[in-house]
Structures are given as structure tokens and as C-alpha cells.
Design a protein around this motif. Structure first.
Motif, PDB file in Angstrom:
ATOM      1  N   LEU A  78       0.778  -1.214   0.175  1.00 28.94           N
ATOM      2  CA  LEU A  78      -0.015  -0.097   0.067  1.00 28.94           C
ATOM      3  C   LEU A  78       0.785   1.163  -0.060  1.00 28.94           C
ATOM      4  CD1 LEU A  78      -2.994  -0.848   2.441  1.00 28.94           C
ATOM      5  CD2 LEU A  78      -3.056  -0.396   0.007  1.00 28.94           C
ATOM      6  N   THR A  79       1.720   1.320   0.904  1.00 28.90           N
ATOM      7  CA  THR A  79       2.869   2.362   0.947  1.00 28.90           C
ATOM      8  C   THR A  79       3.341   2.531  -0.465  1.00 28.90           C
ATOM      9  OG1 THR A  79       4.256   1.299   1.915  1.00 28.90           O
ATOM     10  CG2 THR A  79       3.246   2.638   3.423  1.00 28.90           C
ATOM     11  N   GLY A  80       4.026   1.704  -1.102  1.00 25.70           N
ATOM     12  CA  GLY A  80       4.564   1.554  -2.353  1.00 25.70           C
ATOM     13  C   GLY A  80       3.480   2.246  -3.463  1.00 25.70           C
ATOM     14  N   ILE A  81       2.587   1.588  -3.444  1.00 27.57           N
ATOM     15  CA  ILE A  81       1.496   1.946  -4.547  1.00 27.57           C
ATOM     16  C   ILE A  81       1.034   3.314  -4.176  1.00 27.57           C
ATOM     17  CG2 ILE A  81      -0.807   1.613  -5.262  1.00 27.57           C
ATOM     18  CD1 ILE A  81      -0.635  -1.258  -4.555  1.00 27.57           C
ATOM     19  N   GLY A  82       1.024   3.707  -2.906  1.00 26.12           N
ATOM     20  CA  GLY A  82       0.364   5.220  -2.528  1.00 26.12           C
ATOM     21  C   GLY A  82       1.503   6.328  -3.078  1.00 26.12           C
ATOM     22  N   ALA A  83       2.971   6.002  -2.589  1.00 27.34           N
ATOM     23  CA  ALA A  83       3.876   6.721  -3.099  1.00 27.34           C
ATOM     24  C   ALA A  83       4.233   7.004  -4.461  1.00 27.34           C
ATOM     25  CB  ALA A  83       5.334   6.187  -2.389  1.00 27.34           C
ATOM     26  N   VAL A  84       3.850   5.813  -5.356  1.00 30.45           N
ATOM     27  CA  VAL A  84       4.166   5.859  -6.887  1.00 30.45           C
ATOM     28  C   VAL A  84       2.853   6.884  -7.241  1.00 30.45           C
ATOM     29  CG1 VAL A  84       4.075   4.766  -8.875  1.00 30.45           C
ATOM     30  CG2 VAL A  84       5.386   3.868  -6.966  1.00 30.45           C
ATOM     31  N   ALA A  85       1.508   6.595  -6.915  1.00 30.72           N
ATOM     32  CA  ALA A  85       0.693   7.267  -7.387  1.00 30.72           C
ATOM     33  C   ALA A  85       0.943   8.945  -6.971  1.00 30.72           C
ATOM     34  CB  ALA A  85      -0.532   6.820  -6.781  1.00 30.72           C
ATOM     35  N   TYR A  86       1.462   9.205  -5.857  1.00 29.47           N
ATOM     36  CA  TYR A  86       1.570  10.487  -5.521  1.00 29.47           C
ATOM     37  C   TYR A  86       2.639  11.159  -6.408  1.00 29.47           C
ATOM     38  CZ  TYR A  86       2.320  14.597  -2.577  1.00 29.47           C
ATOM     39  OH  TYR A  86       2.606  15.799  -1.969  1.00 29.47           O
ATOM     40  N   ILE A  87       3.728  10.318  -6.468  1.00 27.41           N
ATOM     41  CA  ILE A  87       4.887  10.897  -7.162  1.00 27.41           C
ATOM     42  C   ILE A  87       4.477  11.134  -8.798  1.00 27.41           C
ATOM     43  CG2 ILE A  87       6.958  10.399  -8.310  1.00 27.41           C
ATOM     44  CD1 ILE A  87       7.638   8.890  -5.444  1.00 27.41           C
ATOM     45  N   VAL A  88       3.626  10.229  -9.520  1.00 26.11           N
ATOM     46  CA  VAL A  88       3.250  10.259 -10.713  1.00 26.11           C
ATOM     47  C   VAL A  88       2.307  11.307 -10.942  1.00 26.11           C
ATOM     48  CG1 VAL A  88       1.724   9.074 -12.210  1.00 26.11           C
ATOM     49  CG2 VAL A  88       3.452   7.900 -11.525  1.00 26.11           C
ATOM     50  N   ALA A  89       1.387  11.674  -9.868  1.00 27.57           N
ATOM     51  CA  ALA A  89       0.442  12.813 -10.331  1.00 27.57           C
ATOM     52  C   ALA A  89       1.404  14.108 -10.016  1.00 27.57           C
ATOM     53  CB  ALA A  89      -0.467  12.808  -8.859  1.00 27.57           C
ATOM     54  N   LYS A  90       2.327  13.991  -8.949  1.00 31.19           N
ATOM     55  CA  LYS A  90       3.087  15.262  -8.803  1.00 31.19           C
ATOM     56  C   LYS A  90       3.940  15.792 -10.154  1.00 31.19           C
ATOM     57  CE  LYS A  90       5.068  17.711  -5.275  1.00 31.19           C
ATOM     58  NZ  LYS A  90       4.289  18.732  -4.318  1.00 31.19           N
ATOM     59  N   LEU A  91       4.678  14.682 -10.478  1.00 33.15           N
ATOM     60  CA  LEU A  91       5.245  14.649 -11.898  1.00 33.15           C
ATOM     61  C   LEU A  91       4.509  15.290 -13.079  1.00 33.15           C
ATOM     62  CD1 LEU A  91       7.864  11.969 -11.637  1.00 33.15           C
ATOM     63  CD2 LEU A  91       8.239  14.247 -11.662  1.00 33.15           C
ATOM     64  N   GLY A  92       2.958  14.828 -13.029  1.00 35.32           N
ATOM     65  CA  GLY A  92       2.242  15.241 -14.202  1.00 35.32           C
ATOM     66  C   GLY A  92       2.094  16.517 -13.930  1.00 35.32           C
ATOM     67  N   ALA A  93       1.700  16.922 -12.663  1.00 39.22           N
ATOM     68  CA  ALA A  93       1.320  18.457 -12.451  1.00 39.22           C
ATOM     69  C   ALA A  93       2.631  19.332 -12.937  1.00 39.22           C
ATOM     70  CB  ALA A  93       0.740  18.487 -11.191  1.00 39.22           C
ATOM     71  N   TRP A  94       3.740  18.748 -12.435  1.00 35.38           N
ATOM     72  CA  TRP A  94       4.889  19.602 -12.699  1.00 35.38           C
ATOM     73  C   TRP A  94       5.157  19.769 -14.365  1.00 35.38           C
ATOM     74  CZ3 TRP A  94       9.302  17.345 -15.174  1.00 35.38           C
ATOM     75  CH2 TRP A  94      10.108  18.315 -15.130  1.00 35.38           C
ATOM     76  N   TRP A  95       4.726  18.422 -14.834  1.00 33.24           N
ATOM     77  CA  TRP A  95       5.202  18.422 -16.523  1.00 33.24           C
ATOM     78  C   TRP A  95       4.256  19.283 -17.124  1.00 33.24           C
ATOM     79  CZ3 TRP A  95       8.987  16.280 -19.217  1.00 33.24           C
ATOM     80  CH2 TRP A  95       8.604  15.995 -20.503  1.00 33.24           C
ATOM     81  N   ASP A  96       3.099  19.396 -16.781  1.00 34.92           N
ATOM     82  CA  ASP A  96       2.039  20.297 -17.420  1.00 34.92           C
ATOM     83  C   ASP A  96       2.403  21.710 -16.906  1.00 34.92           C
ATOM     84  OD1 ASP A  96       0.466  18.359 -18.574  1.00 34.92           O
ATOM     85  OD2 ASP A  96      -1.363  18.790 -17.574  1.00 34.92           O
ATOM     86  N   ASN A  97       2.728  22.123 -15.898  1.00 32.18           N
ATOM     87  CA  ASN A  97       3.072  23.507 -15.564  1.00 32.18           C
ATOM     88  C   ASN A  97       4.482  24.017 -16.329  1.00 32.18           C
ATOM     89  OD1 ASN A  97       0.611  23.753 -14.195  1.00 32.18           O
ATOM     90  ND2 ASN A  97       1.709  22.863 -11.962  1.00 32.18           N
ATOM     91  N   GLY A  98       5.447  23.061 -16.316  1.00 31.94           N
ATOM     92  CA  GLY A  98       6.598  23.438 -16.618  1.00 31.94           C
ATOM     93  C   GLY A  98       6.415  23.222 -18.251  1.00 31.94           C
TER      94      GLY A  98
END
Ligand SMILES: [Zn+2]
Length: 98
Positions: A78-98
Motif C-alpha cells: 500500500l505504501t509503495g502504491i500510494g507513493a508511486v501514485a503520489y509521485i506520478v501525479a506530482k510529476l504530471g502536474a509539474w510536467w504540465d505546468n513546466g
């Protein structure tokens, strides 16, 4: 004959005029709001926020599971899946903004 306010510059224009004499904005035809793009961007941002929220919640759930359960494999997953999902969403937001 009536006077209407020009949607573009706000000056009083006859509603029989085809266009505002000051700025040339068409009169009578309501300017169609073309706000598809900003809405779409906001929608994307919300999806990323949702992903970060869900990812963070799953991550915290995994930590709780690790702390309380005697089956650590589920908590680790669960921690692994949650961390990956969080990082992917964070990277996606960063990618769209940058
Ligand atoms: Zn005008």
C-alpha cells in the motif's frame, strides 16, 4: 430602437448597428465564450490533485497498516502504491505546468 452596451468596450450602441462603431465588436450576437481551454487545464490540474490526494491517502493507509497489522506485506504494498501514485501525479502536474 434601443441602446445596448457594447460587450467589448462598454459604450452605448444602437441595437440595430451591426457592429460597435468604436471597437468593431459585433452587436446583438452574444459573444460565444471560448473558455474550453482554461476549463480543460483546470480539469487536468484537478485530476493531478486527486491523484496526489488518493496516493497520499493510500500511502498513509499503508503506514497505518504497517503499524497495526501483523501482515507487513500488505502495508508495504500500500505504501509503495500510494507513493508511486503520489509521485506520478506530482510529476504530471509539474510536467504540465513546466
Ligand atoms: Zn465597442
Amino acid at each position: 430602437m434601443a441602446l445596448v452596451n457594447c460587450e467589448e468596450c462598454g459604450s452605448q450602441v444602437s441595437d440595430r448597428a451591426a457592429a460597435c462603431p468604436k471597437c468593431g465588436c459585433p452587436i446583438g450576437s452574444k459573444a460565444e465564450p471560448e473558455e474550453h481551454e482554461p476549463v480543460e487545464i483546470e480539469q487536468t490540474g484537478k485530476n493531478y490533485k486527486l491523484g496526489m490526494l488518493v496516493g497520499g491517502a493510500v500511502f498513509l493507509g499503508g503506514i497505518l497498516f504497517l503499524a497495526k497489522s501483523d501482515n507487513p506485506a500488505v502495508g508495504i504494498a500500500l505504501t509503495g502504491i500510494g507513493a508511486v501514485a503520489y509521485i506520478v501525479a506530482k510529476l504530471g502536474a509539474w510536467w504540465d505546468n513546466g
